[in-house]
Design a protein around this motif. Structure first.
Motif, PDB file in Angstrom:
ATOM      1  N   ILE A   1       0.892  -1.128  -0.041  1.00 29.60           N
ATOM      2  CA  ILE A   1      -0.164   0.047   0.062  1.00 29.60           C
ATOM      3  C   ILE A   1       0.957   1.256   0.105  1.00 29.60           C
ATOM      4  CG2 ILE A   1      -2.117   1.263   1.371  1.00 29.60           C
ATOM      5  CD1 ILE A   1      -2.561  -1.437   2.722  1.00 29.60           C
ATOM      6  N   ASP A   2       0.877   2.271  -0.917  1.00 27.02           N
ATOM      7  CA  ASP A   2       1.571   3.335  -0.925  1.00 27.02           C
ATOM      8  C   ASP A   2       1.200   4.213   0.221  1.00 27.02           C
ATOM      9  OD1 ASP A   2       2.909   5.620  -2.136  1.00 27.02           O
ATOM     10  OD2 ASP A   2       1.466   5.743  -3.960  1.00 27.02           O
ATOM     11  N   ALA A   3       2.395   4.892   0.617  1.00 30.14           N
ATOM     12  CA  ALA A   3       2.027   5.755   1.558  1.00 30.14           C
ATOM     13  C   ALA A   3       1.098   6.909   1.345  1.00 30.14           C
ATOM     14  CB  ALA A   3       3.222   6.276   2.011  1.00 30.14           C
ATOM     15  N   VAL A   4       0.878   7.416   0.009  1.00 30.49           N
ATOM     16  CA  VAL A   4      -0.039   8.327  -0.356  1.00 30.49           C
ATOM     17  C   VAL A   4      -1.395   8.024  -0.126  1.00 30.49           C
ATOM     18  CG1 VAL A   4      -0.809   9.797  -2.166  1.00 30.49           C
ATOM     19  CG2 VAL A   4       1.696   9.607  -1.833  1.00 30.49           C
ATOM     20  N   ARG A   5      -1.706   6.844  -0.207  1.00 31.99           N
ATOM     21  CA  ARG A   5      -3.045   6.173  -0.058  1.00 31.99           C
ATOM     22  C   ARG A   5      -3.523   6.256   1.604  1.00 31.99           C
ATOM     23  NH1 ARG A   5      -4.356   0.923  -3.180  1.00 31.99           N
ATOM     24  NH2 ARG A   5      -6.357   1.539  -2.652  1.00 31.99           N
ATOM     25  N   ILE A   6      -2.524   5.701   2.401  1.00 29.91           N
ATOM     26  CA  ILE A   6      -2.668   6.017   3.727  1.00 29.91           C
ATOM     27  C   ILE A   6      -2.700   7.223   4.088  1.00 29.91           C
ATOM     28  CG2 ILE A   6      -1.446   5.253   5.961  1.00 29.91           C
ATOM     29  CD1 ILE A   6       0.186   2.928   4.774  1.00 29.91           C
ATOM     30  N   GLU A   7      -2.083   8.366   3.837  1.00 25.85           N
ATOM     31  CA  GLU A   7      -2.313   9.686   3.855  1.00 25.85           C
ATOM     32  C   GLU A   7      -3.403  10.136   3.577  1.00 25.85           C
ATOM     33  OE1 GLU A   7      -1.224  13.054   5.681  1.00 25.85           O
ATOM     34  OE2 GLU A   7      -0.003  11.324   5.804  1.00 25.85           O
ATOM     35  N   LYS A   8      -4.080   9.730   2.592  1.00 20.59           N
ATOM     36  CA  LYS A   8      -5.536   9.922   2.046  1.00 20.59           C
ATOM     37  C   LYS A   8      -6.451   9.465   2.995  1.00 20.59           C
ATOM     38  CE  LYS A   8      -4.723  10.888  -3.005  1.00 20.59           C
ATOM     39  NZ  LYS A   8      -5.040  10.419  -4.198  1.00 20.59           N
ATOM     40  N   LEU A   9      -6.454   8.327   3.304  1.00 22.88           N
ATOM     41  CA  LEU A   9      -7.176   7.515   4.365  1.00 22.88           C
ATOM     42  C   LEU A   9      -7.303   8.630   5.445  1.00 22.88           C
ATOM     43  CD1 LEU A   9      -9.180   5.473   4.924  1.00 22.88           C
ATOM     44  CD2 LEU A   9      -7.290   4.282   5.816  1.00 22.88           C
ATOM     45  N   VAL A  10      -6.436   8.703   5.969  1.00 19.15           N
ATOM     46  CA  VAL A  10      -6.140   9.598   7.380  1.00 19.15           C
ATOM     47  C   VAL A  10      -6.706  10.935   7.279  1.00 19.15           C
ATOM     48  CG1 VAL A  10      -4.521  10.307   9.108  1.00 19.15           C
ATOM     49  CG2 VAL A  10      -4.283   8.051   8.395  1.00 19.15           C
ATOM     50  N   SER A  11      -6.242  11.744   6.002  1.00 14.75           N
ATOM     51  CA  SER A  11      -6.854  12.759   5.994  1.00 14.75           C
ATOM     52  C   SER A  11      -8.307  12.877   5.941  1.00 14.75           C
ATOM     53  CB  SER A  11      -6.090  13.654   4.754  1.00 14.75           C
ATOM     54  OG  SER A  11      -4.881  13.653   4.854  1.00 14.75           O
ATOM     55  N   GLY A  12      -9.057  11.670   5.080  1.00 17.87           N
ATOM     56  CA  GLY A  12     -10.393  11.785   4.886  1.00 17.87           C
ATOM     57  C   GLY A  12     -10.932  11.559   6.061  1.00 17.87           C
ATOM     58  N   ILE A  13     -10.495  10.745   6.876  1.00 18.83           N
ATOM     59  CA  ILE A  13     -11.159  10.554   8.217  1.00 18.83           C
ATOM     60  C   ILE A  13     -11.148  11.666   9.109  1.00 18.83           C
ATOM     61  CG2 ILE A  13     -10.922   9.061  10.253  1.00 18.83           C
ATOM     62  CD1 ILE A  13      -9.955   7.010   8.705  1.00 18.83           C
ATOM     63  N   GLN A  14     -10.115  12.347   9.001  1.00 16.32           N
ATOM     64  CA  GLN A  14     -10.018  13.649   9.973  1.00 16.32           C
ATOM     65  C   GLN A  14     -11.073  14.754   9.249  1.00 16.32           C
ATOM     66  OE1 GLN A  14      -6.076  15.567   9.941  1.00 16.32           O
ATOM     67  NE2 GLN A  14      -6.712  16.997  11.546  1.00 16.32           N
ATOM     68  N   ARG A  15     -10.957  14.838   8.030  1.00 13.91           N
ATOM     69  CA  ARG A  15     -11.897  15.794   7.445  1.00 13.91           C
ATOM     70  C   ARG A  15     -13.417  15.370   7.863  1.00 13.91           C
ATOM     71  NH1 ARG A  15     -10.562  15.399   2.209  1.00 13.91           N
ATOM     72  NH2 ARG A  15      -8.415  15.389   2.580  1.00 13.91           N
ATOM     73  N   ARG A  16     -13.460  14.264   7.966  1.00 16.67           N
ATOM     74  CA  ARG A  16     -14.945  13.589   7.990  1.00 16.67           C
ATOM     75  C   ARG A  16     -15.361  14.079   9.517  1.00 16.67           C
ATOM     76  NH1 ARG A  16     -15.586   7.681   6.127  1.00 16.67           N
ATOM     77  NH2 ARG A  16     -17.482   7.844   7.457  1.00 16.67           N
ATOM     78  N   LEU A  17     -14.698  13.750  10.375  1.00 19.59           N
ATOM     79  CA  LEU A  17     -14.537  14.280  11.758  1.00 19.59           C
ATOM     80  C   LEU A  17     -14.725  15.595  12.124  1.00 19.59           C
ATOM     81  CD1 LEU A  17     -11.975  11.541  13.287  1.00 19.59           C
ATOM     82  CD2 LEU A  17     -14.461  11.301  13.454  1.00 19.59           C
ATOM     83  N   GLU A  18     -14.003  16.384  11.450  1.00 21.54           N
ATOM     84  CA  GLU A  18     -14.149  18.031  11.697  1.00 21.54           C
ATOM     85  C   GLU A  18     -15.364  18.543  11.000  1.00 21.54           C
ATOM     86  OE1 GLU A  18      -9.361  19.045  11.746  1.00 21.54           O
ATOM     87  OE2 GLU A  18     -10.419  19.160  10.005  1.00 21.54           O
ATOM     88  N   THR A  19     -15.954  17.795  10.015  1.00 23.98           N
ATOM     89  CA  THR A  19     -17.261  18.233   9.584  1.00 23.98           C
ATOM     90  C   THR A  19     -18.496  17.794  10.045  1.00 23.98           C
ATOM     91  OG1 THR A  19     -17.009  17.089   7.789  1.00 23.98           O
ATOM     92  CG2 THR A  19     -16.046  18.949   7.463  1.00 23.98           C
ATOM     93  N   LEU A  20     -18.337  16.800  10.991  1.00 25.32           N
ATOM     94  CA  LEU A  20     -19.839  16.215  11.740  1.00 25.32           C
ATOM     95  C   LEU A  20     -20.343  17.379  12.432  1.00 25.32           C
ATOM     96  CD1 LEU A  20     -18.046  12.878  13.479  1.00 25.32           C
ATOM     97  CD2 LEU A  20     -19.605  13.085  11.360  1.00 25.32           C
ATOM     98  N   GLY A  21     -19.960  18.388  12.856  1.00 22.53           N
ATOM     99  CA  GLY A  21     -20.680  19.280  13.399  1.00 22.53           C
ATOM    100  C   GLY A  21     -20.638  19.419  15.142  1.00 22.53           C
ATOM    101  N   ASP A  22     -19.835  18.257  15.503  1.00 22.39           N
ATOM    102  CA  ASP A  22     -19.960  18.390  16.892  1.00 22.39           C
ATOM    103  C   ASP A  22     -18.316  18.250  17.438  1.00 22.39           C
ATOM    104  OD1 ASP A  22     -20.142  18.168  19.492  1.00 22.39           O
ATOM    105  OD2 ASP A  22     -20.960  15.923  19.628  1.00 22.39           O
ATOM    106  N   GLY A  23     -17.979  19.040  18.257  1.00 23.26           N
ATOM    107  CA  GLY A  23     -16.493  18.987  18.653  1.00 23.26           C
ATOM    108  C   GLY A  23     -15.836  17.901  19.356  1.00 23.26           C
ATOM    109  N   GLU A  24     -16.844  16.860  19.516  1.00 24.62           N
ATOM    110  CA  GLU A  24     -16.806  15.852  20.331  1.00 24.62           C
ATOM    111  C   GLU A  24     -16.937  14.407  19.528  1.00 24.62           C
ATOM    112  OE1 GLU A  24     -16.837  16.879  25.090  1.00 24.62           O
ATOM    113  OE2 GLU A  24     -18.560  15.724  24.197  1.00 24.62           O
ATOM    114  N   VAL A  25     -16.166  13.330  19.634  1.00 26.45           N
ATOM    115  CA  VAL A  25     -16.444  12.112  18.804  1.00 26.45           C
ATOM    116  C   VAL A  25     -15.928  11.009  19.747  1.00 26.45           C
ATOM    117  CG1 VAL A  25     -14.163  12.245  17.676  1.00 26.45           C
ATOM    118  CG2 VAL A  25     -15.964  11.161  16.635  1.00 26.45           C
ATOM    119  N   THR A  26     -16.580   9.968  19.495  1.00 26.37           N
ATOM    120  CA  THR A  26     -16.118   8.892  20.267  1.00 26.37           C
ATOM    121  C   THR A  26     -15.087   8.025  19.548  1.00 26.37           C
ATOM    122  OG1 THR A  26     -17.878   7.163  19.285  1.00 26.37           O
ATOM    123  CG2 THR A  26     -18.539   8.581  21.323  1.00 26.37           C
TER     124      THR A  26
END
Length: 153
Positions: free
Chosen positions: A79-104
């Motif tokens: 697995i290319d490191a770029v794909r791992i980075e994209k996965l992590v960035s995507g998860i972080q972006r989704r968490l930040e746009t959930l609308g709540d400052g807290e996530v389980t």
């Protein structure tokens, strides 16, 4: 920016460019003290996130901890490191746009499982073994069987 080699407080930006996924800016810097070169990444942070742990503890979201977990699950996989980075960035972006400052932490784990399922089945099973706390070989067998069924559909 403080130099990681000598600790000098000033450095000069020599080159800036966006990362491949456009989620960050990569900067090449040169220390004004020792002339060493190093790279930094600048990312947009929409909000501060707090992770609610299962023991009712709260801790600040740590992107590096998430990246480390995914990297361990994908270690020695093609697995290319770029794909791992994209996965992590995507998860972080989704968490930040959930609308709540807290996530389980459970929600974060589910997002990682979802992302790894589409990336690599071995990494998916590795992460699941820790996340779902497999205690016996039978747990691996049952989970791996369910992954095979998903792959056939």
């Amino acid at each position: 920016m403080r130099c990681p080699f000598c600790g000098h407080d000033d450095s000069q930006v020599k080159d800036s460019r966006p990362t491949e996924d456009g989620a960050a800016i990569r900067r090449r810097r040169q220390c004004e003290g020792c002339a060493a070169r190093f790279t930094t990444f600048e990312r947009i942070q929409l909000r501060d996130l707090v992770v609610l742990k299962s023991e009712e503890r709260r801790e600040a979201f740590d992107r590096e901890k998430l990246l480390r977990s995914v990297s361990i699950a994908t270690r020695k996989r093609p697995i290319d490191a770029v794909r791992i980075e994209k996965l992590v960035s995507g998860i972080q972006r989704r968490l930040e746009t959930l609308g709540d400052g807290e996530v389980t932490s459970k929600r974060i784990g589910e997002m990682v499982m979802e992302g790894l399922k589409g990336l690599d089945s071995v990494a998916y099973i590795r992460f699941a073994s820790v996340y779902r706390d497999f205690s016996e070989a039978r747990d691996f067998e049952q989970f791996a069987g369910s992954v095979e069924e998903i792959g056939r559909q």
